[in-house]
Every structure is written in structure tokens, then in C-alpha cells.
Scaffold this motif. Sequence first.
Motif, PDB file in Angstrom:
ATOM      1  N   LEU A 205      -3.859   0.999   1.941  1.00 53.22           N
ATOM      2  CA  LEU A 205      -4.360   0.852   0.575  1.00 53.22           C
ATOM      3  C   LEU A 205      -3.200   0.712  -0.391  1.00 53.22           C
ATOM      4  CD1 LEU A 205      -6.412   0.847  -1.714  1.00 53.22           C
ATOM      5  CD2 LEU A 205      -6.494   3.355  -1.545  1.00 53.22           C
ATOM      6  N   GLN A 206      -2.160   1.522  -0.205  1.00 49.20           N
ATOM      7  CA  GLN A 206      -1.004   1.442  -1.096  1.00 49.20           C
ATOM      8  C   GLN A 206      -0.342   0.074  -1.026  1.00 49.20           C
ATOM      9  OE1 GLN A 206       2.309   4.112  -0.323  1.00 49.20           O
ATOM     10  NE2 GLN A 206       2.582   4.350  -2.517  1.00 49.20           N
ATOM     11  N   GLN A 207      -0.186  -0.467   0.160  1.00 42.04           N
ATOM     12  CA  GLN A 207       0.419  -1.783   0.323  1.00 42.04           C
ATOM     13  C   GLN A 207      -0.469  -2.866  -0.294  1.00 42.04           C
ATOM     14  OE1 GLN A 207       1.060  -2.993   4.366  1.00 42.04           O
ATOM     15  NE2 GLN A 207       2.235  -4.797   3.785  1.00 42.04           N
TER      16      GLN A 207
ATOM     17  N   PHE B 169      -8.195   8.733   4.389  1.00 42.65           N
ATOM     18  CA  PHE B 169      -8.152   7.315   4.037  1.00 42.65           C
ATOM     19  C   PHE B 169      -8.591   6.503   5.250  1.00 42.65           C
ATOM     20  CE2 PHE B 169      -4.841   9.002   1.213  1.00 42.65           C
ATOM     21  CZ  PHE B 169      -5.080   8.328   0.031  1.00 42.65           C
ATOM     22  N   GLU B 170      -9.359   5.447   5.020  1.00 42.31           N
ATOM     23  CA  GLU B 170      -9.692   4.497   6.075  1.00 42.31           C
ATOM     24  C   GLU B 170      -9.643   3.094   5.475  1.00 42.31           C
ATOM     25  OE1 GLU B 170     -13.446   4.945   7.989  1.00 42.31           O
ATOM     26  OE2 GLU B 170     -12.941   6.884   8.854  1.00 42.31           O
ATOM     27  N   THR B 171      -9.054   2.173   6.188  1.00 42.54           N
ATOM     28  CA  THR B 171      -9.065   0.768   5.797  1.00 42.54           C
ATOM     29  C   THR B 171      -9.749  -0.013   6.885  1.00 42.54           C
ATOM     30  OG1 THR B 171      -7.060   0.958   4.454  1.00 42.54           O
ATOM     31  CG2 THR B 171      -7.650  -1.228   5.243  1.00 42.54           C
ATOM     32  N   HIS B 172     -10.745  -0.781   6.512  1.00 41.57           N
ATOM     33  CA  HIS B 172     -11.483  -1.625   7.438  1.00 41.57           C
ATOM     34  C   HIS B 172     -11.022  -3.061   7.198  1.00 41.57           C
ATOM     35  CE1 HIS B 172     -14.891   1.382   8.305  1.00 41.57           C
ATOM     36  NE2 HIS B 172     -13.940   2.021   7.652  1.00 41.57           N
ATOM     37  N   GLN B 173     -10.324  -3.612   8.172  1.00 43.90           N
ATOM     38  CA  GLN B 173      -9.798  -4.976   8.068  1.00 43.90           C
ATOM     39  C   GLN B 173     -10.662  -5.917   8.889  1.00 43.90           C
ATOM     40  OE1 GLN B 173      -5.794  -4.299   9.469  1.00 43.90           O
ATOM     41  NE2 GLN B 173      -5.025  -4.401   7.380  1.00 43.90           N
ATOM     42  N   LYS B 174     -10.938  -7.072   8.321  1.00 46.74           N
ATOM     43  CA  LYS B 174     -11.752  -8.071   9.036  1.00 46.74           C
ATOM     44  C   LYS B 174     -10.876  -9.078   9.728  1.00 46.74           C
ATOM     45  CE  LYS B 174     -15.556  -7.570   5.910  1.00 46.74           C
ATOM     46  NZ  LYS B 174     -16.438  -8.165   4.949  1.00 46.74           N
TER      47      LYS B 174
ATOM     48  N   CYS C 210     -10.859  -5.160  -1.612  1.00 48.84           N
ATOM     49  CA  CYS C 210      -9.828  -6.092  -2.063  1.00 48.84           C
ATOM     50  C   CYS C 210     -10.346  -7.503  -1.832  1.00 48.84           C
ATOM     51  CB  CYS C 210      -8.524  -5.878  -1.309  1.00 48.84           C
ATOM     52  SG  CYS C 210      -7.267  -7.074  -1.814  1.00 48.84           S
ATOM     53  N   SER C 211     -10.441  -8.277  -2.891  1.00 48.23           N
ATOM     54  CA  SER C 211     -10.947  -9.639  -2.777  1.00 48.23           C
ATOM     55  C   SER C 211      -9.906 -10.590  -2.199  1.00 48.23           C
ATOM     56  CB  SER C 211     -11.407 -10.150  -4.145  1.00 48.23           C
ATOM     57  OG  SER C 211     -10.332 -10.154  -5.061  1.00 48.23           O
TER      58      SER C 211
ATOM     59  N   ASP D  85      -0.565   8.220  -4.611  1.00 45.94           N
ATOM     60  CA  ASP D  85       0.523   8.915  -3.947  1.00 45.94           C
ATOM     61  C   ASP D  85       0.038   9.312  -2.554  1.00 45.94           C
ATOM     62  OD1 ASP D  85       2.487  10.646  -3.005  1.00 45.94           O
ATOM     63  OD2 ASP D  85       2.745  11.658  -4.929  1.00 45.94           O
ATOM     64  N   VAL D  86       0.507   8.600  -1.531  1.00 45.18           N
ATOM     65  CA  VAL D  86       0.045   8.879  -0.171  1.00 45.18           C
ATOM     66  C   VAL D  86       0.676  10.142   0.402  1.00 45.18           C
ATOM     67  CG1 VAL D  86      -0.582   6.517   0.391  1.00 45.18           C
ATOM     68  CG2 VAL D  86       1.729   7.298   0.847  1.00 45.18           C
ATOM     69  N   PHE D  87       1.762  10.614  -0.204  1.00 46.45           N
ATOM     70  CA  PHE D  87       2.380  11.849   0.278  1.00 46.45           C
ATOM     71  C   PHE D  87       1.587  13.073  -0.180  1.00 46.45           C
ATOM     72  CE2 PHE D  87       5.988   8.845   0.086  1.00 46.45           C
ATOM     73  CZ  PHE D  87       6.278   8.824   1.430  1.00 46.45           C
TER      74      PHE D  87
END
Length: 123
Positions: A11-13, A118-123, A37-38, A94-96
Motif C-alpha cells: 500500500l505504501q509503495q 494489511f492485505e493487498t489483493h493484486q489482479k 487503486c485505479s 507509517d508501516v513501522f
Amino acid sequence: MTEIVRSGAFLQQCWSVHPLCVTVKRMGDDRRLVLSCSSCKSGHYLTMGLVTPKDSTASELVAAGQIGQEVTGEELLSACIMTHRSAITLREMDVFQDLVLLRCGDCRRHYTVQVSAFETHQK
């Protein structure tokens, strides 16, 4: 197939590369805040801990008829998302310390959200 990454670094990136493309989609009943994120077509799921509102005024609470009642930060954020979701932006993270700062442009309130996962779902 969707890849799931359990780290706030994605998410931070994503937010640092294209901050205007990351928007708040919804807040679920399971205390999960969903951002999307579009640009990279990723869904970011944040399991919320404590939500602390800042810059709230007593006049807003009087107008809402909630003066004298204890209103939690999560309730205020939920109301913001339901009424003017497009005005809410991700301002800092702040991910730390597992913190995210959201800002609602319409009511001029900031929300500090402690994130437990945190979870990121990438397609």
C-alpha cells in the motif's frame, strides 16, 4: 487468480507512486477499510484498530443531534464514508507503527487509524 500480500509495504509503495489513484471504497462490518487503486488495479484491505478523529467541532455534533452521546472515531469515519466518500483521501501512512492518516475534505476532519493487519489483493 488474485495474489494476496499481507504487508503494508505494498500500500505504501502504491500510494507513493500514484497517490491520487488510491481511494476509499467502503468500510465493512468486519472492521475492514477497503482502499482501491485505479492505476495498478489493487485492492488494499486494512483491518482497523483504534480510530482517532481530529479537528472535530462541537457544532457538527450539535447539528447531528449527537451532543451528549459518546461518538466513536469509527462511527464518525463510517458516517464520512457513507455521506462523502469521494472527499476522503489517504494523507500519510507509517508501516513501522501501523498507522494510516485519512482526511475528509468536506468536513475537514483527519482520522488516525491504527491498522492491525494489511492485505493487498493484486489482479
